[in-house]
Design a protein around this motif. Sequence first.
Motif, PDB file in Angstrom:
ATOM      1  N   MET A   1     -66.162  -9.867 -20.845  1.00  0.00           N
ATOM      2  CA  MET A   1     -65.399 -11.074 -20.586  1.00  0.00           C
ATOM      3  C   MET A   1     -66.309 -12.224 -20.160  1.00  0.00           C
ATOM      4  SD  MET A   1     -62.373 -10.381 -21.405  1.00  0.00           S
ATOM      5  CE  MET A   1     -61.441 -11.715 -20.764  1.00  0.00           C
ATOM      6  N   GLU A   2     -67.357 -11.884 -19.442  1.00  0.00           N
ATOM      7  CA  GLU A   2     -68.256 -12.941 -18.991  1.00  0.00           C
ATOM      8  C   GLU A   2     -68.958 -13.605 -20.178  1.00  0.00           C
ATOM      9  OE1 GLU A   2     -72.203 -13.460 -16.227  1.00  0.00           O
ATOM     10  OE2 GLU A   2     -70.801 -11.856 -15.754  1.00  0.00           O
ATOM     11  N   PHE A   3     -69.230 -12.811 -21.220  1.00  0.00           N
ATOM     12  CA  PHE A   3     -69.857 -13.364 -22.419  1.00  0.00           C
ATOM     13  C   PHE A   3     -68.956 -14.420 -23.054  1.00  0.00           C
ATOM     14  CE2 PHE A   3     -70.046 -13.222 -27.071  1.00  0.00           C
ATOM     15  CZ  PHE A   3     -71.312 -13.749 -27.256  1.00  0.00           C
ATOM     16  N   PHE A   4     -67.652 -14.131 -23.148  1.00  0.00           N
ATOM     17  CA  PHE A   4     -66.730 -15.094 -23.746  1.00  0.00           C
ATOM     18  C   PHE A   4     -66.603 -16.354 -22.901  1.00  0.00           C
ATOM     19  CE2 PHE A   4     -65.013 -11.187 -25.799  1.00  0.00           C
ATOM     20  CZ  PHE A   4     -65.306 -11.553 -27.097  1.00  0.00           C
ATOM     21  N   ALA A   5     -66.617 -16.195 -21.593  1.00  0.00           N
ATOM     22  CA  ALA A   5     -66.542 -17.366 -20.718  1.00  0.00           C
ATOM     23  C   ALA A   5     -67.770 -18.251 -20.892  1.00  0.00           C
ATOM     24  CB  ALA A   5     -66.399 -16.930 -19.268  1.00  0.00           C
ATOM     25  N   THR A   6     -68.925 -17.624 -20.984  1.00  0.00           N
ATOM     26  CA  THR A   6     -70.161 -18.386 -21.199  1.00  0.00           C
ATOM     27  C   THR A   6     -70.156 -19.053 -22.571  1.00  0.00           C
ATOM     28  OG1 THR A   6     -71.332 -16.788 -19.825  1.00  0.00           O
ATOM     29  CG2 THR A   6     -72.673 -18.237 -21.180  1.00  0.00           C
ATOM     30  N   ALA A   7     -69.681 -18.335 -23.582  1.00  0.00           N
ATOM     31  CA  ALA A   7     -69.629 -18.897 -24.934  1.00  0.00           C
ATOM     32  C   ALA A   7     -68.666 -20.078 -24.995  1.00  0.00           C
ATOM     33  CB  ALA A   7     -69.209 -17.820 -25.925  1.00  0.00           C
ATOM     34  N   ILE A   8     -67.546 -19.987 -24.314  1.00  0.00           N
ATOM     35  CA  ILE A   8     -66.572 -21.086 -24.323  1.00  0.00           C
ATOM     36  C   ILE A   8     -67.122 -22.296 -23.581  1.00  0.00           C
ATOM     37  CG2 ILE A   8     -64.316 -21.781 -23.434  1.00  0.00           C
ATOM     38  CD1 ILE A   8     -63.361 -18.959 -24.232  1.00  0.00           C
ATOM     39  N   ASP A   9     -67.813 -22.061 -22.469  1.00  0.00           N
ATOM     40  CA  ASP A   9     -68.433 -23.182 -21.750  1.00  0.00           C
ATOM     41  C   ASP A   9     -69.494 -23.867 -22.611  1.00  0.00           C
ATOM     42  OD1 ASP A   9     -66.861 -22.828 -19.518  1.00  0.00           O
ATOM     43  OD2 ASP A   9     -68.350 -21.601 -18.458  1.00  0.00           O
ATOM     44  N   THR A  10     -70.282 -23.065 -23.319  1.00  0.00           N
ATOM     45  CA  THR A  10     -71.303 -23.627 -24.199  1.00  0.00           C
ATOM     46  C   THR A  10     -70.662 -24.405 -25.344  1.00  0.00           C
ATOM     47  OG1 THR A  10     -72.751 -21.774 -23.669  1.00  0.00           O
ATOM     48  CG2 THR A  10     -73.310 -23.064 -25.610  1.00  0.00           C
ATOM     49  N   LEU A  11     -69.600 -23.855 -25.917  1.00  0.00           N
ATOM     50  CA  LEU A  11     -68.889 -24.550 -26.992  1.00  0.00           C
ATOM     51  C   LEU A  11     -68.307 -25.867 -26.497  1.00  0.00           C
ATOM     52  CD1 LEU A  11     -67.818 -24.462 -29.913  1.00  0.00           C
ATOM     53  CD2 LEU A  11     -65.794 -23.301 -29.001  1.00  0.00           C
ATOM     54  N   LYS A  12     -67.781 -25.861 -25.289  1.00  0.00           N
ATOM     55  CA  LYS A  12     -67.228 -27.090 -24.708  1.00  0.00           C
ATOM     56  C   LYS A  12     -68.305 -28.166 -24.590  1.00  0.00           C
ATOM     57  CE  LYS A  12     -65.045 -28.793 -20.523  1.00  0.00           C
ATOM     58  NZ  LYS A  12     -64.543 -28.456 -19.198  1.00  0.00           N
ATOM     59  N   VAL A  13     -69.464 -27.786 -24.098  1.00  0.00           N
ATOM     60  CA  VAL A  13     -70.562 -28.741 -23.941  1.00  0.00           C
ATOM     61  C   VAL A  13     -71.015 -29.268 -25.302  1.00  0.00           C
ATOM     62  CG1 VAL A  13     -72.975 -28.954 -23.218  1.00  0.00           C
ATOM     63  CG2 VAL A  13     -71.345 -27.826 -21.730  1.00  0.00           C
ATOM     64  N   LEU A  14     -71.102 -28.379 -26.289  1.00  0.00           N
ATOM     65  CA  LEU A  14     -71.540 -28.808 -27.615  1.00  0.00           C
ATOM     66  C   LEU A  14     -70.544 -29.758 -28.270  1.00  0.00           C
ATOM     67  CD1 LEU A  14     -73.033 -25.508 -29.061  1.00  0.00           C
ATOM     68  CD2 LEU A  14     -74.267 -27.540 -28.329  1.00  0.00           C
ATOM     69  N   VAL A  15     -69.265 -29.480 -28.139  1.00  0.00           N
ATOM     70  CA  VAL A  15     -68.247 -30.351 -28.733  1.00  0.00           C
ATOM     71  C   VAL A  15     -68.250 -31.717 -28.044  1.00  0.00           C
ATOM     72  CG1 VAL A  15     -65.765 -30.652 -29.040  1.00  0.00           C
ATOM     73  CG2 VAL A  15     -66.815 -28.475 -29.583  1.00  0.00           C
ATOM     74  N   ILE A  16     -68.377 -31.732 -26.732  1.00  0.00           N
ATOM     75  CA  ILE A  16     -68.424 -33.004 -26.003  1.00  0.00           C
ATOM     76  C   ILE A  16     -69.676 -33.794 -26.385  1.00  0.00           C
ATOM     77  CG2 ILE A  16     -68.669 -34.027 -23.707  1.00  0.00           C
ATOM     78  CD1 ILE A  16     -66.788 -31.809 -22.694  1.00  0.00           C
ATOM     79  N   ALA A  17     -70.806 -33.098 -26.526  1.00  0.00           N
ATOM     80  CA  ALA A  17     -72.045 -33.787 -26.920  1.00  0.00           C
ATOM     81  C   ALA A  17     -71.929 -34.354 -28.333  1.00  0.00           C
ATOM     82  CB  ALA A  17     -73.226 -32.829 -26.825  1.00  0.00           C
ATOM     83  N   LEU A  18     -71.297 -33.618 -29.227  1.00  0.00           N
ATOM     84  CA  LEU A  18     -71.085 -34.111 -30.581  1.00  0.00           C
ATOM     85  C   LEU A  18     -70.199 -35.356 -30.576  1.00  0.00           C
ATOM     86  CD1 LEU A  18     -71.440 -33.501 -33.666  1.00  0.00           C
ATOM     87  CD2 LEU A  18     -69.270 -32.297 -33.496  1.00  0.00           C
ATOM     88  N   GLY A  19     -69.142 -35.332 -29.798  1.00  0.00           N
ATOM     89  CA  GLY A  19     -68.263 -36.490 -29.688  1.00  0.00           C
ATOM     90  C   GLY A  19     -68.965 -37.690 -29.074  1.00  0.00           C
ATOM     91  N   ALA A  20     -69.786 -37.427 -28.067  1.00  0.00           N
ATOM     92  CA  ALA A  20     -70.517 -38.525 -27.431  1.00  0.00           C
ATOM     93  C   ALA A  20     -71.520 -39.143 -28.408  1.00  0.00           C
ATOM     94  CB  ALA A  20     -71.232 -38.026 -26.180  1.00  0.00           C
ATOM     95  N   GLY A  21     -72.180 -38.303 -29.186  1.00  0.00           N
ATOM     96  CA  GLY A  21     -73.115 -38.825 -30.188  1.00  0.00           C
ATOM     97  C   GLY A  21     -72.412 -39.669 -31.228  1.00  0.00           C
ATOM     98  N   LEU A  22     -71.252 -39.218 -31.667  1.00  0.00           N
ATOM     99  CA  LEU A  22     -70.475 -39.983 -32.637  1.00  0.00           C
ATOM    100  C   LEU A  22     -70.008 -41.306 -32.043  1.00  0.00           C
ATOM    101  CD1 LEU A  22     -69.231 -40.016 -35.461  1.00  0.00           C
ATOM    102  CD2 LEU A  22     -67.264 -38.804 -34.512  1.00  0.00           C
ATOM    103  N   ALA A  23     -69.600 -41.288 -30.787  1.00  0.00           N
ATOM    104  CA  ALA A  23     -69.154 -42.520 -30.126  1.00  0.00           C
ATOM    105  C   ALA A  23     -70.312 -43.505 -29.965  1.00  0.00           C
ATOM    106  CB  ALA A  23     -68.532 -42.191 -28.774  1.00  0.00           C
ATOM    107  N   VAL A  24     -71.476 -43.013 -29.601  1.00  0.00           N
ATOM    108  CA  VAL A  24     -72.642 -43.894 -29.453  1.00  0.00           C
ATOM    109  C   VAL A  24     -73.023 -44.496 -30.802  1.00  0.00           C
ATOM    110  CG1 VAL A  24     -75.122 -43.908 -28.945  1.00  0.00           C
ATOM    111  CG2 VAL A  24     -73.533 -42.799 -27.379  1.00  0.00           C
ATOM    112  N   TRP A  25     -72.980 -43.686 -31.840  1.00  0.00           N
ATOM    113  CA  TRP A  25     -73.263 -44.186 -33.180  1.00  0.00           C
ATOM    114  C   TRP A  25     -72.249 -45.261 -33.571  1.00  0.00           C
ATOM    115  CZ3 TRP A  25     -73.017 -40.670 -38.130  1.00  0.00           C
ATOM    116  CH2 TRP A  25     -73.618 -41.320 -39.194  1.00  0.00           C
ATOM    117  N   GLY A  26     -71.001 -45.069 -33.193  1.00  0.00           N
ATOM    118  CA  GLY A  26     -69.978 -46.070 -33.461  1.00  0.00           C
ATOM    119  C   GLY A  26     -70.236 -47.366 -32.723  1.00  0.00           C
TER     120      GLY A  26
END
Length: 70
Positions: A1-26
């Motif tokens: 279960m800890e692996f999934f929690a870590t994976a979800i936290d990492t996915l959250k950070v990656l999605v937010i970083a992708l959105g922030a990069g797109l917003a900065v490009w905009g």
Amino acid sequence: MEFFATAIDTLKVLVIALGAGLAVWGVINLLEGYGSDNPAAKSQGIKQLMAGGGVILLGTTLVPLLSSLF
């Protein structure tokens, strides 16, 4: 279960970083459109800015809901 929690936290950070990069490009495209008085670049910039905000919103609201699936 800890692996999934870590994976979800990492996915959250990656999605937010992708959105922030797109917003900065905009923002860059938007400022470029205002600088050269180019309506097409302004339109593209605002679309990218809004899309980046939407991706950030998805990253902060929907990705943490994945933890309830496991």
